[in-house]
Motif scaffolding. Structure first.
Motif, PDB file in Angstrom:
ATOM      1  N   ALA A   1     -33.842  63.056  62.846  1.00 47.48           N
ATOM      2  CA  ALA A   1     -33.492  62.488  61.812  1.00 47.48           C
ATOM      3  C   ALA A   1     -32.283  61.727  61.318  1.00 47.48           C
ATOM      4  O   ALA A   1     -32.172  60.769  60.878  1.00 47.48           O
ATOM      5  N   ALA A   2     -31.162  62.226  62.153  1.00 46.94           N
ATOM      6  CA  ALA A   2     -29.936  61.402  62.232  1.00 46.94           C
ATOM      7  C   ALA A   2     -29.938  60.043  62.683  1.00 46.94           C
ATOM      8  O   ALA A   2     -29.634  59.041  62.340  1.00 46.94           O
ATOM      9  N   GLU A   3     -30.793  59.981  63.786  1.00 43.06           N
ATOM     10  CA  GLU A   3     -30.946  58.840  64.656  1.00 43.06           C
ATOM     11  C   GLU A   3     -31.927  57.957  63.661  1.00 43.06           C
ATOM     12  O   GLU A   3     -31.430  56.627  63.452  1.00 43.06           O
ATOM     13  N   MET A   4     -32.833  58.234  62.974  1.00 43.08           N
ATOM     14  CA  MET A   4     -33.571  57.570  62.006  1.00 43.08           C
ATOM     15  C   MET A   4     -32.796  57.072  60.924  1.00 43.08           C
ATOM     16  O   MET A   4     -33.084  55.848  60.568  1.00 43.08           O
ATOM     17  N   ALA A   5     -32.106  57.764  60.436  1.00 49.40           N
ATOM     18  CA  ALA A   5     -31.057  57.431  59.217  1.00 49.40           C
ATOM     19  C   ALA A   5     -30.214  56.424  59.584  1.00 49.40           C
ATOM     20  O   ALA A   5     -29.849  55.283  59.041  1.00 49.40           O
ATOM     21  N   GLY A   6     -29.614  56.564  60.779  1.00 49.29           N
ATOM     22  CA  GLY A   6     -28.696  55.546  61.202  1.00 49.29           C
ATOM     23  C   GLY A   6     -29.122  54.490  61.498  1.00 49.29           C
ATOM     24  O   GLY A   6     -28.515  53.322  61.504  1.00 49.29           O
ATOM     25  N   ASP A   7     -30.140  54.125  62.188  1.00 55.32           N
ATOM     26  CA  ASP A   7     -31.058  52.929  62.338  1.00 55.32           C
ATOM     27  C   ASP A   7     -30.990  52.009  61.224  1.00 55.32           C
ATOM     28  O   ASP A   7     -30.971  50.793  61.391  1.00 55.32           O
ATOM     29  N   LYS A   8     -30.764  52.593  60.104  1.00 54.36           N
ATOM     30  CA  LYS A   8     -31.135  51.829  58.969  1.00 54.36           C
ATOM     31  C   LYS A   8     -29.547  51.071  58.607  1.00 54.36           C
ATOM     32  O   LYS A   8     -29.669  50.224  57.562  1.00 54.36           O
ATOM     33  N   MET A   9     -28.541  51.474  59.249  1.00 56.67           N
ATOM     34  CA  MET A   9     -27.448  51.161  59.005  1.00 56.67           C
ATOM     35  C   MET A   9     -27.036  49.674  59.605  1.00 56.67           C
ATOM     36  O   MET A   9     -27.479  49.521  60.606  1.00 56.67           O
ATOM     37  N   LYS A  10     -26.371  48.832  58.689  1.00 56.43           N
ATOM     38  CA  LYS A  10     -25.893  47.351  59.333  1.00 56.43           C
ATOM     39  C   LYS A  10     -25.060  47.580  60.672  1.00 56.43           C
ATOM     40  O   LYS A  10     -25.246  46.803  61.521  1.00 56.43           O
ATOM     41  N   SER A  11     -24.307  48.811  60.813  1.00 51.22           N
ATOM     42  CA  SER A  11     -23.561  48.932  61.829  1.00 51.22           C
ATOM     43  C   SER A  11     -24.444  49.348  63.212  1.00 51.22           C
ATOM     44  O   SER A  11     -24.003  49.716  64.368  1.00 51.22           O
TER      45      SER A  11
END
Length: 154
Positions: free
Chosen positions: A55-65
């Protein structure tokens, strides 16, 4: 060995999702009984941890960074999780081959998926394409992990 191949494609898109899917399979009883680390990944704390990582990876994937999936660290993570998931889902006697083919599929699909996502992001943006990709990856991973019949020979 079809499950190993398909899970390799999943790992190419999201590195942590194969671990969560294998943990789900261990908890549901669709992982081969003698699979590597079966009891360990079936433990509620470990299984929950794999879900949190995915879930953290999926959420982080949406970040510009968010880094591209083809950076060296990302490819290492995909290689490791694909190898484990591919081996865990394979039949006895096919575990090494299952891990190896999953790694090959993960590496190849990382580059293909990256190119496809870049093209889609130009038109639809990072968040929309990420959510669509997450849905496809999660659905695929759970279908592969929870469907032992995919490897039945007819």
């Amino acid at each position: 060995m079809l499950r190993s191949i398909l899970m390799g494609f999943v790992a190419g898109q999201r590195s942590m999702t194969p671990l969560a899917a294998v943990a789900a399979a261990a908890r549901q009883g669709t992982l081969p009984p003698d699979a590597l680390l079966r009891e360990f990944v079936a433990h509620p704390v470990i299984a929950g941890g794999t879900v949190a990582l995915a879930a953290a990876e999926m959420a982080g994937d949406k970040m510009k960074s968010a880094p591209d999936r083809i950076v060296p660290l990302g490819l290492i993570a995909r290689t490791l999780t694909a190898a484990y998931a591919g081996a865990a889902l394979a039949r006895p006697g096919e575990r090494v081959a299952g891990g190896a083919v999953a790694v090959a599929c993960a590496l190849g699909s990382s580059y293909i998926g990256w190119r496809m996502r870049c093209a889609a992001m130009d038109r639809y943006g990072q968040t929309a394409t990420g959510v669509a990709e997450d849905a496809l990856v999660l659905g695929s991973a759970l279908t592969v992990a929870l469907s032992p019949g995919l490897d039945r020979r007819g």
